[in-house]
Design a protein around this motif. Structure first.
Motif, mmCIF file in Angstrom:
data_model
loop_
_atom_site.group_PDB
_atom_site.id
_atom_site.type_symbol
_atom_site.label_atom_id
_atom_site.label_comp_id
_atom_site.label_asym_id
_atom_site.label_seq_id
_atom_site.Cartn_x
_atom_site.Cartn_y
_atom_site.Cartn_z
ATOM 1 N N THR A 75 0.828 -1.217 0.000
ATOM 2 C CA THR A 75 0.000 0.000 0.000
ATOM 3 C C THR A 75 0.856 1.258 0.000
ATOM 4 O O THR A 75 0.389 2.328 -0.409
ATOM 5 N N SER A 76 2.082 1.154 0.439
ATOM 6 C CA SER A 76 2.953 2.335 0.450
ATOM 7 C C SER A 76 3.319 2.783 -0.959
ATOM 8 O O SER A 76 3.805 3.912 -1.155
ATOM 9 N N ASP A 77 3.083 1.934 -1.942
ATOM 10 C CA ASP A 77 3.445 2.272 -3.323
ATOM 11 C C ASP A 77 2.271 2.842 -4.122
ATOM 12 O O ASP A 77 2.418 3.135 -5.315
ATOM 13 N N LEU A 78 1.119 3.003 -3.494
ATOM 14 C CA LEU A 78 -0.089 3.355 -4.242
ATOM 15 C C LEU A 78 -0.048 4.761 -4.835
ATOM 16 O O LEU A 78 -0.674 5.018 -5.866
ATOM 17 N N GLU A 79 0.619 5.696 -4.186
ATOM 18 C CA GLU A 79 0.618 7.067 -4.690
ATOM 19 C C GLU A 79 1.192 7.160 -6.102
ATOM 20 O O GLU A 79 0.891 8.105 -6.835
ATOM 21 N N ARG A 80 1.989 6.170 -6.475
ATOM 22 C CA ARG A 80 2.553 6.171 -7.822
ATOM 23 C C ARG A 80 1.471 6.032 -8.891
ATOM 24 O O ARG A 80 1.701 6.365 -10.053
ATOM 25 N N THR A 81 0.299 5.537 -8.494
ATOM 26 C CA THR A 81 -0.780 5.348 -9.477
ATOM 27 C C THR A 81 -1.604 6.615 -9.679
ATOM 28 O O THR A 81 -2.512 6.632 -10.508
ATOM 29 N N GLY A 82 -1.325 7.665 -8.911
ATOM 30 C CA GLY A 82 -2.025 8.932 -9.084
ATOM 31 C C GLY A 82 -3.178 9.165 -8.129
ATOM 32 O O GLY A 82 -3.768 10.253 -8.125
ATOM 33 N N VAL A 83 -3.546 8.182 -7.312
ATOM 34 C CA VAL A 83 -4.649 8.359 -6.374
ATOM 35 C C VAL A 83 -4.181 9.104 -5.136
ATOM 36 O O VAL A 83 -2.980 9.182 -4.848
ATOM 37 N N THR A 84 -5.138 9.648 -4.395
ATOM 38 C CA THR A 84 -4.857 10.207 -3.076
ATOM 39 C C THR A 84 -4.991 9.078 -2.068
ATOM 40 O O THR A 84 -6.016 8.396 -2.016
ATOM 41 N N VAL A 85 -3.962 8.870 -1.267
ATOM 42 C CA VAL A 85 -3.931 7.726 -0.356
ATOM 43 C C VAL A 85 -4.055 8.218 1.087
ATOM 44 O O VAL A 85 -3.454 9.225 1.470
ATOM 45 N N GLY A 86 -4.845 7.495 1.886
ATOM 46 C CA GLY A 86 -4.972 7.809 3.301
ATOM 47 C C GLY A 86 -4.983 6.537 4.122
ATOM 48 O O GLY A 86 -5.096 5.427 3.606
#
Length: 539
Positions: free
Chosen positions: A194-205
């Motif tokens: 889940t720490s890599d999700l920001e690379r997909t362009g989404v806002t992560v919380g």
């Protein structure tokens, strides 16, 4: 090292699941066609997300343009399913999403432009997903695709995703459908983090781990990887259940005291937040009484409408929360209060409609019986009518008619019999009427005297009950202001309680009996809690 920690995290997740075969589940809510809000264009990416989840072995429940009740039912079903065997859990929401800076909602298919005070009847609060997602801590994702077409005219609300207080171990992502699809596809890859999700362009919380894989890599975890690695993974997951799993595995471990403190602190923080949410409502006594009336109307007895939230009221709230699949802690927040008020108002309207239909049927029977008895104008028919309908539509006419007959008979009596009857009426006791009957068994007032004896005996038998009813009434309607309110309500319903002065006389008792009978309540002529609740919540 990363693979080692990922392995121990996977092991902890398995311990927490406590199931032979955990199931992966997903809920997709796609709202594009609204009754009162701007529609959204159809989006094939939602179908693609569903297909990908199914291909990965997820059990998927998809809702297209659901009502609020349908959304709640689906959330509760997901919650129930994830409590026993939680695997990975994914929730995808697409539609009009609004927030007030502290909480976020998704609008239902029938919702109109909301304000922050009526959202409970128009939108699903995302905190209702907490238990379903929290059960899969470390393997739970909430994905949101807010509408690109904003709702106009919002007051104290904003379009889009606001603050979401996620349970520990739950990840949130938000963005366009393209971005969310890309993020979910990435998470479904073996070894994904889940720490890599920001690379997909989404806002992560929420939960973002660099060690715990959402989709496990195809490798066998080592049998013993040590307390330090286990503790590191526990801290990464961060849920009370994870710390509890550590204590079960290492009851005398290096970090046992710290784990116990975290669990205790989490529980205390949670309790404080729950109580503060109700305190923020700033409920005065009147509002608390309204809540108690709502609970009582719905069948949850608070043991009094006094505006004091004692143990009985808290138990009533807990019972209501349990029946509505809410966390049963006995305190209300704004969304729960809105839901309770909405459901109570709906129930009050249903009960009033039932009372209206019952009243029409009873009035039809009353009129039919009058047409077969009292309309004849005969004294015996008046008495027959009053025996069945003492508070009926024509009761006053029947009593006046009987009084006229009695006046005529009295005028025709001899001086001695008239004096004897006047004495019996003045004393109005069983003994006085029986003495009259002994002297004049066939007299003009013999039938009336016998009826009076029967009435007085019945009153004597009912005296203890009336004392109980009176004591209950004094507890429920204890002051003149409340009694004035009751009489005013009865008068407004056309039940003729007499003078609205706070004194409950015969006319008031009759009006109360009529009210109770029309609503299927216990007919006593006295105010009890069910009667009070129905009077003050719209009938």
């Amino acid at each position: 090292m990363r693979m080692k920690w990922a392995a121990v995290a996977a092991m902890i997740t398995a311990v927490l699941a406590s199931a032979v075969s955990a199931k992966d589940r997903a809920l997709i809510v796609d709202l594009s066609n609204y009754k009162h809000l701007t529609d959204l264009p159809s989006d094939g990416r939602i179908n693609a997300i569903r297909s990908r989840l199914i291909s990965e072995g997820f059990e998927v429940d998809r809702l297209d343009n659901p009502t609020l009740s349908r959304m709640r039912a689906a959330v509760f079903a997901l919650e129930a399913a994830t409590q026993g065997d939680p695997g990975r859990t994914v929730v995808v929401l697409r539609g009009h999403i609004v927030h007030d800076g502290t909480r976020t909602w998704i609008m239902s298919q029938g919702g109109r432009t909301p304000d922050r005070y009526d959202l409970g009847s128009k939108a699903l609060p995302l905190y209702l997903l907490d238990r379903a997602l929290g059960a899969s801590a470390g393997s739970a994702v909430l994905a949101m695709v807010p509408s690109p077409r904003p709702i106009e005219g919002l007051v104290d609300l904003e379009n889009g995703v606001g603050a979401i207080d996620l349970p520990q171990g739950v990840t949130s992502v938000s963005g366009s459908s393209r971005q969310v699809q890309r993020a979910l596809n990435a998470l479904l890859q073996p070894g994904s983090l889940t720490s890599d999700l920001e690379r997909t362009g989404v806002t992560v919380g929420g939960f973002q781990s660099a060690t715990t894989a959402f989709t496990e890599a195809e490798s066998e975890p080592p049998e013993d990887i040590g307390e330090l690695a286990y503790w590191s993974a526990v801290r990464d997951i961060g849920t009370p259940e994870a710390y509890d799993a550590y204590l079960n595995r290492y009851p005398d471990g290096l970090f046992a005291e710290q784990a116990a403190d975290v669990i205790l602190g989490t529980e205390q923080d949670r309790e404080t937040a729950i109580k503060q949410a109700e305190a923020d409502l700033r409920l005065n006594r009147s509002k608390r009484q309204e809540i108690q009336r709502s609970l009582a109307l719905l069948g949850y007895d608070p043991r009094g409408i006094d505006g004091v939230f004692g143990p009985a009221t808290r138990r009533a709230i807990v019972a209501w929360q349990e029946d509505n699949r809410l966390e049963p802690h006995g305190f209300l927040d704004r969304d729960q209060l809105s839901l309770l008020t909405e459901v109570a108002a709906r129930r009050a309207a249903e009960l009033e409609e039932e009372a209206r239909r019952r009243r029409l049927i009873e009035e039809a029977r009353d009129r039919a019986y009058w047409n077969s008895t009292g309309i004849s104008g005969l004294e015996e028919d008046y008495r027959l009518y009053l025996n069945r309908y003492p508070d009926g539509i024509f009761a006053d006419i029947a009593r006046d008619g009987i009084a006229d007959f009695e006046a005529e008979r009295r005028a025709e009596l001899s001086g001695r019999e008239r004096a004897a009857w006047d004495r019996a009426e003045a004393e109005n006791t069983i003994e006085a009427y029986e003495d009259f009957l002994a002297d004049y068994p066939d007299g003009a007032f013999a039938e009336t005297a016998s009826a009076r004896v029967a009435d007085l005996k019945e009153e004597a038998r009912s005296e203890e009950l009336r004392a109980q009813f009176g004591a209950t009434e004094n507890a429920v309607a204890r002051n003149s202001a409340t009694r004035l309110l009751i009489e005013g309500r009865l008068s407004g319903l056309g039940l003729d309680p007499g003078t609205v002065d706070g004194n409950f006389d015969k006319a008031t008792r009759r009006a109360i009996r009529r009210f109770q009978k029309a609503r299927g309540l216990n007919v006593t002529g006295y105010i009890d809690q069910p009667t009070m609740v129905r009077l003050l919540l719209g009938g």
